[in-house]
Design an enzyme around this catalytic site. Sequence first.
Site, short mmCIF file in Angstrom:
data_model
loop_
_atom_site.label_atom_id
_atom_site.label_comp_id
_atom_site.label_asym_id
_atom_site.label_seq_id
_atom_site.Cartn_x
_atom_site.Cartn_y
_atom_site.Cartn_z
N TYR A 39 0.85 -1.19 0.00
CA TYR A 39 0.00 0.00 0.00
C TYR A 39 0.89 1.24 0.00
CZ TYR A 39 -3.44 3.54 1.34
OH TYR A 39 -4.22 4.67 1.37
N ASP A 75 9.32 2.65 -0.52
CA ASP A 75 8.29 3.37 0.24
C ASP A 75 8.58 3.13 1.72
OD1 ASP A 75 4.64 3.55 0.25
OD2 ASP A 75 6.15 4.17 1.72
N LYS A 115 4.76 10.02 7.99
CA LYS A 115 4.53 9.60 9.38
C LYS A 115 5.56 10.15 10.37
CE LYS A 115 2.08 5.51 7.72
NZ LYS A 115 0.68 5.44 8.17
P1 KE4 Z 1 -0.85 8.76 3.85
O1 KE4 Z 1 -1.26 9.34 2.51
O2 KE4 Z 1 -1.99 8.04 4.53
O3 KE4 Z 1 -0.15 9.77 4.76
O4 KE4 Z 1 0.28 7.66 3.56
C1 KE4 Z 1 0.00 6.61 2.66
C2 KE4 Z 1 0.94 5.45 2.91
C3 KE4 Z 1 2.02 5.28 2.05
N1 KE4 Z 1 2.88 4.25 2.20
C4 KE4 Z 1 2.73 3.35 3.21
C5 KE4 Z 1 3.72 2.23 3.34
C6 KE4 Z 1 1.65 3.49 4.14
O5 KE4 Z 1 1.50 2.58 5.13
C7 KE4 Z 1 0.74 4.55 3.99
C8 KE4 Z 1 -0.43 4.76 4.93
N2 KE4 Z 1 -0.60 3.73 5.92
C9 KE4 Z 1 -1.96 3.54 6.40
C10 KE4 Z 1 -2.00 2.36 7.38
N3 KE4 Z 1 -1.22 1.26 7.06
C11 KE4 Z 1 -2.46 4.77 7.07
C12 KE4 Z 1 -3.72 4.56 7.87
C13 KE4 Z 1 -4.92 5.04 7.11
O6 KE4 Z 1 -5.02 4.78 5.88
O7 KE4 Z 1 -5.75 5.70 7.77
#
Ligand code: KE4
Length: 406
Positions: free
Chosen positions: A135, A230, A258
Amino acid sequence: MIAARTLFPGGVNSPVRAYRAVGGEPPVLVRGEGPHVWDDAGHRYIDYVGAFGPLVLGHAPAEVVAAITEAAEAGGPFGVTGPGEVRLAEIIASRMPSIERIRFVNSGTEAAMSALRVARAATGRDLIVKFEGGYHGHADSLLVEAGSGAMTLSIPGSAGVARSVAEQTLVATYNDLDSVEAVLRAHGGKIAAVIVEPIAANMGVVPPVRGFLEGLRDLTASAGALLIFDEVITGFRVGPGGAQELFGVRPDLTVLGKIIGGGLPVGAYGGRAELMDLVAPAGPVYQAGTLSGHPLVMAAGVATLRALTPELYAGVERQAARLESGLRVEGASVARVGSLLTLFFRGQAPRNFREAKSSDTDAFARFFHKMLDSGVVLPPSQFEAWFVSAAHDASVIDATLEAASR
Ligand code: KE4
């Protein structure tokens, strides 16, 4: 909260918070301090969500709160580069030497999307490879599912993603270099980049098998494609230089988020100067953001990264290792890298998404609610990682293990 249901789709501002995977109503959490959060009825929980990764120091660490307060009182943003952006970029670059140039944005999604754009511009190619179960945020070209076979073109993984966009992304199997080689060979010469979570954490924690990341590095280099790590979750989480330092593999571009914002909205992408100088206004790849490099975010990120000392990492490693070894749950197995951990309800830890999906998600849901009732809040999905923070001391780990054994 009733009002939330009428105001937001599904009552939430991000799907995972709706507890669809585990059922029941999410608690209304109103305060956090260190490893603990409290709901609106005053019940205290040990928190392993940690905002899904940013809160490596726990909730409301004094140095981060002070830094944000001071930045807020200084006014801004000012619409020009400020000292906070320079300070945070210098710390990141000093710990991740692959990052010679960086651009701050406001989410991991924005960072991953922009890194792909740079890769397409740098190679003049259109196709991207990602991994099943990986993801990288919700940009259209990353919301795809494997077609009937990895060799066929992908299909949209979400409504609203155009088929023509989905077809530009190919899907390989994590921890399976043969699947990557096959995709590169089938579409040779047209692949701009392979994007990978160096330690998968969105299918639950699935570490790379020995040689996987090194193999990706070699395969992409010989195919003329870029390798994008990533590290939105793993960056500064699994060690001072992220997964790329831990495994000694240097990507062409890195995506961050994060932790580098200390809990405030942030993302970043960076890499070799020759690649990043393709980004406007230095080069032809347009990317912009009103609040990119926001002074409060930069201050929170600097305060957080400065707190990540070797002693802190050693302490978190000790507690996370105790948690892993103490988690003896019938029919479940544990996968862990540093303070990233998942309890899989399956006989042994999975090596890819297909295996992860064979976990007993009903058993996870029951376990989740029993832990919640015992005062421990876990990420509400079998396919998320538990986050141990520096504030999770021995007594907190013991209380967690006690709840789990019950
Ligand atoms: P954001 O756009 O949510 O800040 O980041 C996306 C993203 C990109 N790459 C990785 C490896 C990630 O895990 C994420 C976002 N992670 C999720 C949970 N695994 C965020 C939680 C959510 O979607 O509310």
